[in-house]
Design an enzyme around this catalytic site. Structure first.
Site, short mmCIF file in Angstrom:
data_model
loop_
_atom_site.label_atom_id
_atom_site.label_comp_id
_atom_site.label_asym_id
_atom_site.label_seq_id
_atom_site.Cartn_x
_atom_site.Cartn_y
_atom_site.Cartn_z
N ARG A 36 -12.44 4.75 -4.15
CA ARG A 36 -12.65 4.25 -5.51
C ARG A 36 -13.95 4.78 -6.12
O ARG A 36 -14.02 5.07 -7.31
CB ARG A 36 -12.69 2.72 -5.51
CG ARG A 36 -11.32 2.11 -5.44
CD ARG A 36 -11.37 0.62 -5.61
NE ARG A 36 -10.02 0.10 -5.64
CZ ARG A 36 -9.71 -1.18 -5.45
NH1 ARG A 36 -10.66 -2.05 -5.22
NH2 ARG A 36 -8.47 -1.58 -5.51
N LYS A 188 9.17 -8.57 2.35
CA LYS A 188 10.00 -9.59 1.72
C LYS A 188 10.43 -9.20 0.31
O LYS A 188 9.68 -8.54 -0.39
CB LYS A 188 9.19 -10.89 1.61
CG LYS A 188 8.81 -11.46 2.94
CD LYS A 188 7.97 -12.68 2.75
CE LYS A 188 7.75 -13.39 4.08
NZ LYS A 188 6.98 -14.61 3.93
N GLY A 345 -0.12 -2.70 -2.39
CA GLY A 345 -0.07 -3.32 -1.06
C GLY A 345 -0.42 -2.38 0.07
O GLY A 345 -1.45 -1.69 0.03
N GLY A 368 -2.82 -5.16 -7.12
CA GLY A 368 -2.15 -6.07 -8.06
C GLY A 368 -1.80 -5.40 -9.38
O GLY A 368 -0.70 -5.62 -9.91
P1 AMP Z 1 4.50 -5.59 1.90
O1 AMP Z 1 3.09 -6.08 1.87
O2 AMP Z 1 5.49 -6.53 1.32
O3 AMP Z 1 4.64 -4.19 1.36
O4 AMP Z 1 4.92 -5.55 3.44
C1 AMP Z 1 4.30 -4.71 4.37
C2 AMP Z 1 4.54 -5.28 5.73
O5 AMP Z 1 5.92 -5.36 5.98
C3 AMP Z 1 3.96 -4.43 6.84
O6 AMP Z 1 2.98 -5.19 7.49
C4 AMP Z 1 5.14 -4.15 7.75
O7 AMP Z 1 4.83 -4.28 9.11
C5 AMP Z 1 6.12 -5.21 7.36
N1 AMP Z 1 7.51 -4.81 7.63
C6 AMP Z 1 8.19 -3.81 7.07
N2 AMP Z 1 9.43 -3.72 7.57
C7 AMP Z 1 9.54 -4.71 8.50
C8 AMP Z 1 10.59 -5.14 9.35
N3 AMP Z 1 11.78 -4.53 9.39
N4 AMP Z 1 10.36 -6.20 10.15
C9 AMP Z 1 9.15 -6.81 10.13
N5 AMP Z 1 8.13 -6.45 9.33
C10 AMP Z 1 8.32 -5.41 8.54
#
Ligand code: AMP
Length: 392
Positions: A36, A188, A345, A368
């Protein structure tokens, strides 16, 4: 929005420059990622070369009041190291700026900052500032005094880093070269519903991976066993399928996955069909067939917007899907066949893990703000800068 190209005759004028110097600092007080800081160097040097005096405003962390733990007093030596210029420190952001270039103390030491009151904005501008330059896209979603208030109070411009970010974002979702695909992964769907709902209206194909793809597969009737899956999101997933169909956006889900015995590095796994996950197994990454299918889609695309890993990339070998796709995309970028704009993220650390963070067309360091922009929201900082443009 006005850029630094529109900013002339500023010899001796005082520019209030909003940056985001909220960088990671380790226990020894060292900055562990200077991205940054490095990205705003051009703006600072350009303003300096044009003869302006500069007062830099930033925040660090989420202090409650004037907590020395969140002081920016250590930062001038880091700035000297990265920018090669001397920066004085002013220990209160409401005090009068000093010298040619100074850094003001953390703007969040005043809780009024977040309330964006005209009174506090007036104190920040202090009657000394002639011009406001915002070069902090990563806080563009905040309705704060030093972001929105100052843009209304003074003639306002965007800096070079903000300009590059906006140009990259525009080339991905504003007026992209088509076909355009979105790759969305991560844990998620519940945290990315707005992102997904906006993307299906903007892109030609939505490629889903990671834990969130499980929820979509579940909505279609698959049994995911011990895999991450938000069963209560089934209706939301079905609604996204429906919206995508209406908008003419194809959705691609993984056909196979690496089904492991547990969430740990080196866990035993088999590559299985996503419709036949064995009992007591969890899918932690996409399989080879899915990797190949995604690469084949990338061959057809001109633009890709990417957020979120394809699997649990922090634990080997379940990083493979993310790494292979990132490397394949990076090779296409290098050949000039594809534009890839990525961010939000864990995406930056996933691409860094794949060793390609500098090979993409643009990687946003904004968390964000990048996600809110992917959601199609109006960002307060940009609205304020646009209104400023209309006023003048
Ligand atoms: P996000 O912050 O929503 O982009 O999620 C990122 C996180 O999702 C990372 O820490 C990954 O380890 C986790 N992740 C991605 N795919 C999977 C999966 N199939 N099972 C469990 N965790 C996952």
């Amino acid at each position: 929005m006005k850029t630094l190209d529109d900013l002339n005759d500023i010899e001796g004028k005082l520019v209030l420059l909003r940056l985001d110097l909220n960088v990671p600092v380790n226990d020894e007080g060292q900055v562990t990622d200077t991205t940054r800081i490095d990205r705003v160097k051009d703006t600072v040097l350009e303003l300096k070369d044009k003869g302006a005096r500069i007062a830099i405003f930033s925040y660090l962390g989420r202090p409650k009041g004037k907590d020395p733990k969140y002081s920016l007093s250590f930062m001038p030596s880091v700035l000297k190291d990265r920018w090669g210029i001397d920066v004085e420190f002013v220990d209160d952001c409401l005090k009068k700026p000093v010298g040619d270039i100074c850094l003001m103390e953390n703007v969040r030491f005043y809780e009024e900052e977040g309330a964006c009151t005209p009174e506090h904005t007036a104190k920040l501008a202090g009657g000394h500032g002639d011009i406001f330059v915002n070069d902090a896209f990563s806080v563009a979603h905040r309705n704060h005094c030093s972001i929105v208030g100052l843009a209304h109070a003074l003639p306002a411009y965007i800096g070079r880093s903000m300009q590059a970010e906006l140009e990259a974002l525009e080339s991905a979702l504003g007026d992209p070269d088509r076909p355009v695909a979105a790759i969305v992964g991560g844990a998620k769907i519940s945290t990315k519903l707005d992102v997904l709902n906006n993307l299906v209206e903007k892109v030609d194909i939505l490629i889903l991976g990671g834990g969130m793809a499980n929820t979509f597969l579940y909505a279609m009737g698959a049994e995911l066993r011990n895999s991450l899956c938000e069963k209560d999101m089934k209706d939301k997933a079905l609604a996204i399928f429906e919206k995508a169909e209406e908008a003419g956006c194809a959705i691609m889900l993984p056909s196979d996955g690496k089904a492991a015995t547990g969430f740990s590095a080196g866990a035993d796994y088999d590559t299985v069909s996503m419709t036949a996950v064995p009992n007591d197994r969890m899918v932690l990454d996409i399989g080879d067939q899915s990797i190949q299918s995604i690469c084949a889609i990338l061959d057809q695309c001109k633009t890709v917007i990417w957020n979120g890993p394809m699997g649990a990339f922090e634990i080997e070998p379940f990083d493979e899907g993310t790494v292979k796709i990132a490397q394949y995309a990076a090779d296409k970028v290098k050949l000039g066949d594809l534009k890839v704009i990525a961010g939000g993220g864990d995406t930056v650390s996933a691409l860094a893990h794949a060793g390609v963070v500098n090979d993409m067309t643009y990687v946003s360091t904004a968390g964000g703000a990048f996600l809110e922009w992917m959601e199609g929201k109006d960002l307060p900082a940009l609205q304020a800068l646009e209104m400023m443009d209309e006023d003048n």
